[in-house]
Design a protein around this motif. Structure first.
Motif, short mmCIF file in Angstrom:
data_model
loop_
_atom_site.label_atom_id
_atom_site.label_comp_id
_atom_site.label_asym_id
_atom_site.label_seq_id
_atom_site.Cartn_x
_atom_site.Cartn_y
_atom_site.Cartn_z
N LYS A 1 84.34 -60.51 65.62
CA LYS A 1 83.74 -61.52 66.51
C LYS A 1 82.67 -60.90 67.39
O LYS A 1 81.61 -61.49 67.60
CB LYS A 1 84.85 -62.16 67.36
N ARG A 2 82.92 -59.70 67.89
CA ARG A 2 81.90 -59.03 68.71
C ARG A 2 80.65 -58.73 67.89
O ARG A 2 79.52 -58.89 68.37
CB ARG A 2 82.46 -57.73 69.31
N ILE A 3 80.83 -58.29 66.66
CA ILE A 3 79.68 -58.01 65.79
C ILE A 3 78.88 -59.28 65.55
O ILE A 3 77.65 -59.30 65.69
CB ILE A 3 80.14 -57.40 64.45
N ILE A 4 79.57 -60.36 65.22
CA ILE A 4 78.89 -61.64 64.98
C ILE A 4 78.16 -62.11 66.22
O ILE A 4 76.99 -62.52 66.15
CB ILE A 4 79.91 -62.72 64.51
N ASP A 5 78.82 -62.06 67.37
CA ASP A 5 78.20 -62.52 68.61
C ASP A 5 76.91 -61.74 68.93
O ASP A 5 75.91 -62.33 69.33
CB ASP A 5 79.17 -62.39 69.79
N ARG A 6 76.94 -60.44 68.71
CA ARG A 6 75.73 -59.63 68.98
C ARG A 6 74.61 -59.95 68.01
O ARG A 6 73.44 -60.02 68.40
CB ARG A 6 76.06 -58.14 68.93
N ILE A 7 74.95 -60.13 66.74
CA ILE A 7 73.90 -60.46 65.76
C ILE A 7 73.26 -61.79 66.12
O ILE A 7 72.02 -61.91 66.15
CB ILE A 7 74.48 -60.47 64.33
N LEU A 8 74.07 -62.79 66.45
CA LEU A 8 73.51 -64.10 66.82
C LEU A 8 72.70 -64.02 68.11
O LEU A 8 71.69 -64.72 68.26
CB LEU A 8 74.62 -65.14 66.93
N ALA A 9 73.11 -63.16 69.04
CA ALA A 9 72.39 -63.03 70.31
C ALA A 9 71.09 -62.25 70.17
O ALA A 9 70.10 -62.56 70.84
CB ALA A 9 73.29 -62.34 71.34
N GLU A 10 71.07 -61.26 69.28
CA GLU A 10 69.92 -60.36 69.20
C GLU A 10 68.93 -60.68 68.09
O GLU A 10 67.80 -60.22 68.13
CB GLU A 10 70.41 -58.92 69.03
N ILE A 11 69.35 -61.46 67.11
CA ILE A 11 68.47 -61.77 65.98
C ILE A 11 68.24 -63.28 65.97
O ILE A 11 69.09 -64.05 65.48
CB ILE A 11 69.05 -61.25 64.65
N ALA A 12 67.11 -63.68 66.50
CA ALA A 12 66.84 -65.10 66.74
C ALA A 12 66.85 -65.94 65.47
O ALA A 12 67.25 -67.11 65.51
CB ALA A 12 65.50 -65.25 67.46
N ILE A 13 66.44 -65.39 64.34
CA ILE A 13 66.35 -66.21 63.12
C ILE A 13 67.68 -66.31 62.38
O ILE A 13 67.78 -67.06 61.41
CB ILE A 13 65.24 -65.72 62.17
N ALA A 14 68.72 -65.60 62.83
CA ALA A 14 70.03 -65.67 62.17
C ALA A 14 70.66 -67.03 62.43
O ALA A 14 70.84 -67.43 63.57
CB ALA A 14 70.94 -64.56 62.68
N ASN A 15 70.96 -67.76 61.35
CA ASN A 15 71.58 -69.08 61.47
C ASN A 15 73.09 -69.03 61.25
O ASN A 15 73.82 -69.83 61.83
CB ASN A 15 70.98 -70.05 60.45
N GLU A 16 73.52 -68.12 60.40
CA GLU A 16 74.94 -67.99 60.09
C GLU A 16 75.23 -66.52 59.78
O GLU A 16 74.44 -65.87 59.10
CB GLU A 16 75.32 -68.86 58.91
N VAL A 17 76.36 -66.02 60.28
CA VAL A 17 76.74 -64.63 60.05
C VAL A 17 78.17 -64.58 59.54
O VAL A 17 79.05 -65.22 60.11
CB VAL A 17 76.62 -63.80 61.35
N THR A 18 78.37 -63.82 58.46
CA THR A 18 79.70 -63.55 57.94
C THR A 18 79.92 -62.05 58.01
O THR A 18 79.07 -61.27 57.59
CB THR A 18 79.84 -64.03 56.48
N VAL A 19 81.07 -61.67 58.56
CA VAL A 19 81.42 -60.26 58.69
C VAL A 19 82.79 -60.03 58.07
O VAL A 19 83.72 -60.80 58.33
CB VAL A 19 81.42 -59.80 60.16
N GLU A 20 82.89 -59.00 57.26
CA GLU A 20 84.17 -58.54 56.74
C GLU A 20 84.42 -57.14 57.29
O GLU A 20 83.55 -56.28 57.21
CB GLU A 20 84.17 -58.46 55.21
N VAL A 21 85.60 -56.95 57.88
CA VAL A 21 86.00 -55.63 58.37
C VAL A 21 87.25 -55.24 57.59
O VAL A 21 88.24 -55.98 57.59
CB VAL A 21 86.29 -55.63 59.88
N SER A 22 87.20 -54.09 56.93
CA SER A 22 88.32 -53.60 56.12
C SER A 22 88.83 -52.29 56.68
O SER A 22 88.06 -51.37 56.94
CB SER A 22 87.87 -53.37 54.68
N LYS A 23 90.15 -52.22 56.86
CA LYS A 23 90.80 -50.97 57.24
C LYS A 23 91.29 -50.32 55.95
O LYS A 23 92.07 -50.91 55.21
CB LYS A 23 91.97 -51.21 58.19
N ILE A 24 90.80 -49.12 55.68
CA ILE A 24 91.16 -48.41 54.47
C ILE A 24 92.50 -47.70 54.68
O ILE A 24 92.73 -47.08 55.71
CB ILE A 24 90.06 -47.37 54.11
N ASN A 25 93.38 -47.81 53.70
CA ASN A 25 94.72 -47.19 53.76
C ASN A 25 95.44 -47.50 55.07
O ASN A 25 95.79 -46.60 55.83
CB ASN A 25 94.63 -45.66 53.58
N PRO A 26 95.69 -48.78 55.36
CA PRO A 26 96.33 -49.14 56.62
C PRO A 26 97.78 -48.65 56.68
O PRO A 26 98.45 -48.60 55.65
CB PRO A 26 96.28 -50.67 56.61
#
Length: 118
Positions: free
Chosen positions: A76-101
């Motif tokens: 959510k923090r990554i998405i919020d920053r992208i939307l705040a800092e990149i004016a032309i971004a209309n939609e953002v999808t982020v996947e975060v994967s923890k390797i060997n949890p």
């Protein structure tokens, strides 16, 4: 409309609910997809008219460096920053994967995916 993807951003970070995760850390993979109007940059050939993937990478690394208990919170923090800092971004999808949890089994990775639109 177009899509810019930055995939397999590899980061070592300290997320998780367990105290040990905050001390030992783990490997993570982050994938980002940004939907935006890419027609202006297709015509102008200017970086200022598009989504700068160097900026995306920097945002991901900055936010992954801030410890969180949940991967959802980091995404959510990554998405919020992208939307705040990149004016032309209309939609953002982020996947975060923890390797060997550390979940008591032979699991390659666990992944959360979040999408937000303006």
């Amino acid at each position: 409309m177009g899509i810019i993807k930055v995939t397999n951003i590899q980061v070592y970070a300290y997320h998780g609910c367990l105290v040990e995760e905050g001390k030992i850390g783990s490997d993570y993979r982050v994938d980002v997809e940004v939907k935006a109007n890419l027609q202006p940059s297709a015509e102008s050939d200017q970086l200022k008219d598009t989504v700068d993937y160097v900026q995306i990478n920097r945002i991901v690394k900055d936010e992954m460096a801030v410890r969180s208990k949940l991967l959802e919170h980091v995404a959510k923090r990554i998405i919020d920053r992208i939307l705040a800092e990149i004016a032309i971004a209309n939609e953002v999808t982020v996947e975060v994967s923890k390797i060997n949890p550390p979940i008591g089994g032979n699991v390659e990775q666990v992944t959360i995916q979040m999408t937000l639109s303006r």
